[in-house]
Design an enzyme around this catalytic site. Structure first.
Site, short mmCIF file in Angstrom:
data_model
loop_
_atom_site.label_atom_id
_atom_site.label_comp_id
_atom_site.label_asym_id
_atom_site.label_seq_id
_atom_site.Cartn_x
_atom_site.Cartn_y
_atom_site.Cartn_z
N SER A 275 48.97 -73.09 -68.68
CA SER A 275 50.01 -72.27 -67.55
C SER A 275 49.65 -70.89 -67.42
O SER A 275 49.05 -70.35 -66.58
CB SER A 275 51.05 -72.01 -68.23
OG SER A 275 51.37 -71.53 -69.20
N HIS A 305 50.92 -80.54 -71.85
CA HIS A 305 51.42 -78.89 -71.98
C HIS A 305 53.01 -78.49 -72.47
O HIS A 305 53.06 -79.15 -73.18
CB HIS A 305 50.56 -77.86 -70.66
CG HIS A 305 50.87 -76.34 -70.83
ND1 HIS A 305 51.23 -76.10 -72.09
CD2 HIS A 305 50.91 -75.55 -70.40
CE1 HIS A 305 51.21 -74.70 -72.04
NE2 HIS A 305 51.17 -74.18 -70.66
N HIS A 350 46.44 -79.03 -82.86
CA HIS A 350 46.75 -77.93 -81.56
C HIS A 350 45.43 -77.21 -81.58
O HIS A 350 44.29 -77.38 -82.58
CB HIS A 350 47.28 -76.62 -82.32
CG HIS A 350 47.68 -75.48 -81.39
ND1 HIS A 350 46.86 -74.50 -80.79
CD2 HIS A 350 48.53 -75.47 -80.75
CE1 HIS A 350 47.37 -73.95 -79.59
NE2 HIS A 350 48.81 -74.25 -79.88
N ARG A 359 55.54 -70.69 -84.95
CA ARG A 359 57.04 -70.98 -83.76
C ARG A 359 57.51 -72.17 -84.36
O ARG A 359 58.73 -72.20 -83.92
CB ARG A 359 56.08 -71.29 -82.50
CG ARG A 359 55.60 -70.18 -82.46
CD ARG A 359 54.90 -70.20 -80.30
NE ARG A 359 54.00 -71.33 -80.83
CZ ARG A 359 53.55 -72.27 -79.86
NH1 ARG A 359 53.26 -71.80 -77.97
NH2 ARG A 359 52.51 -72.65 -80.27
N ARG A 431 58.32 -68.92 -70.10
CA ARG A 431 56.68 -68.82 -70.47
C ARG A 431 56.88 -67.53 -69.27
O ARG A 431 55.52 -66.49 -68.83
CB ARG A 431 55.97 -70.07 -69.80
CG ARG A 431 54.61 -69.73 -69.99
CD ARG A 431 53.40 -68.85 -70.48
NE ARG A 431 54.08 -68.92 -72.25
CZ ARG A 431 53.39 -70.35 -72.88
NH1 ARG A 431 52.11 -70.73 -71.65
NH2 ARG A 431 53.68 -70.60 -74.21
#
Length: 481
Positions: A275, A305, A350, A359, A431
């Site tokens: 993104s 995503h 990841h 997070r 985002r």
């Protein structure tokens, strides 16, 4: 790799891990008490333009590493080829927003009265200015967004006429695209505004878009899941997250706190993710912030995503259906092995991180505080103990630890938001804070059109063959000498 290249690479990596990069990011940004964000930027931007120009002039030929065939075929992972100011991701530390960890942001960013989680308005100020804002500065952002939140009627009409089968992310992307009818950047560009002013109009569009996103997202939610009931009006005395939660139809104070945390931690994850990179690429063509952000949302909608948290929740739900709500460690271990026969364990691993995603950690801490007895949370906790051990024993996974998606869906479900198709919309609203912060700086620093060189497989093979031949000939000459 040459000795010089290896040295540069080691220095670059070390600078991140020792937080020197954070010092570099904020070096030219002196603290200010002014509350008008645009006026603050007018003071900061010339200083940063000068600093970057001097750095480029002195170091334009310094190498930062090498590119391998595996990197090219492997999604360009590890290639250092993009400047993204607002956040940096380290494989061991996780994300830093303008040099600050999530824990530091939770401690230092202003909070709502009576709240414990940081306000996204404060995170936005930090991303844009590299400064921790005062409460007055955050209040100014809240007021500004509330004043800009009105949605044009043609956008509302379009949203109300979408078929119920249209995915929420498709609706979000379409609405953002149509908002560009009012783009101040596009209008200024068409009128020949000088390049030095591009950032000002990118700023205006960014502020307008962020202000409108909660209402747009709430209309989508209400149309799909609440029989098209009205979202109500913005409360000018409340913060961005509170208004968003209320428009969605949630009045639980803990849910509002969760939303503040969620919108903060999902905001930015450096520039290489789909993104962020998409918005950066599209923006480099001088597409306005609406078009660039809509493109980012289309990337976020992809299964690899933004849909990952949804896949985690589906996987856990199936686990519960098969094993019940109180499975033991042995049962979970077997379920993981069965999963690995055909796929991966969603929410674990990841592309960059090699430790537990911070997070994930902050969401776990939220759950331990507010919902320690929730059955789904207990299973998430069991998975945290079991999955890394199983993946580690297999020895095939670089990172066996959970990422952000391993936790967020369970928290949303606890407070009654069970519509999994909608979760990515929340991600998208968050985002936007990161990609639009960077877009302001991309225009301020005059970043050019992004145009990397591509190669065909035949061309790549020819280059590799030529290099191998040259290396062989050089070796033969050395041996003969």
């Amino acid at each position: 790799m040459s000795l010089a290249t290896r040295s540069v690479t080691r220095i670059f990596t070390s600078s991140i891990r020792t937080n020197n990069l954070a010092c570099v990011q904020s070096k030219c940004f002196s603290s200010t008490q002014a509350t008008d964000l645009k006026e603050v930027l007018k003071d900061l931007i010339p200083k940063e333009q000068k600093r970057v120009a001097e750095f480029k002039a002195k170091n334009k030929d310094v190498p930062l590493g090498q590119v391998t065939v595996d990197m090219i075929y492997g999604g360009m992972r590890g290639i250092k080829g993009l400047v993204y100011e607002t956040s940096v991701l380290d494989s061991n530390e996780g994300i830093r927003f303008r040099g600050k960890t999530i824990t530091e942001c939770q401690a230092e960013l202003p909070k709502a009265k009576g709240g414990d989680e940081p306000l996204p308005e404060g995170l936005f100020w930090l991303l844009v200015t590299s400064q921790v804002p005062t409460q007055q500065q955050v209040d100014w952002v809240t007021k500004e967004w509330n004043n800009r939140a009105d949605i044009p009627q043609h956008v509302v009409t379009m949203l109300n006429n979408f078929p119920a089968q249209l995915h929420p992310m498709s609706q979000l992307s379409a609405a953002i695209t149509v908002l560009n009818l009012g783009s101040k950047f596009a209008k200024a560009y068409s009128e020949g505004v000088p390049k030095s002013k591009y950032w000002e109009y990118a700023y205006e569009d960014s502020m307008d878009l962020i202000a409108k996103l909660p209402t747009i997202a709430a209309i989508i939610y209400r149309n799909l899941y609440r029989d098209g009931t009205a979202v109500g009006a913005i409360d000018s005395k409340k913060d961005w997250s509170w208004n968003f939660a209320t428009m969605l139809g949630y009045d639980n104070k803990q849910f509002v706190e969760l939303l503040r945390l969620y919108l903060t931690i999902h905001s930015d994850h450096e520039g290489g993710n789909v993104s962020a990179h998409t918005s950066h690429l599209v923006g480099s063509a001088l597409s306005d912030p609406y078009l660039s952000t809509a493109a980012a949302m289309n990337g976020l909608a992809g299964p690899l995503h933004g849909l990952a948290n949804q896949e985690v929740l589906i996987w856990i739900t199936k686990l519960v259906e098969k094993l019940g709500e109180t499975p033991n460690e042995e049962q979970i271990t077997q379920y993981i092995h069965d999963t690995l026969k055909t796929s991966v364990v969603p929410g674990y691993g990841h592309a960059v991180l090699r430790k537990t995603d911070p997070r994930y950690t902050c969401q776990r801490e939220f759950a331990l505080k507010h919902l320690p007895n929730d059955n789904m949370f207990k299973i998430v906790s069991q998975l945290y103990k079991v999955v890394p051990k199983v993946l580690g024993e297999l020895g095939k996974v670089k990172n066996p630890w959970p990422n952000v998606d391993a936790h967020s869906g369970v928290l949303l479900q606890h407070y009654g938001m069970k519509e999994m198709n909608y979760y990515t919309v929340l991600f998208g609203v968050s985002r936007a804070l990161g990609v639009l912060s960077q877009m302001i700086w991309s225009r301020a620093l005059g970043f050019p059109l992004e145009r990397p060189k591509s190669l065909s497989t035949d061309g790549l093979m020819a280059i590799v063959a030529g290099q191998k031949k040259a290396g062989t000939e050089a070796g033969q000459k050395t041996k003969a000498a």
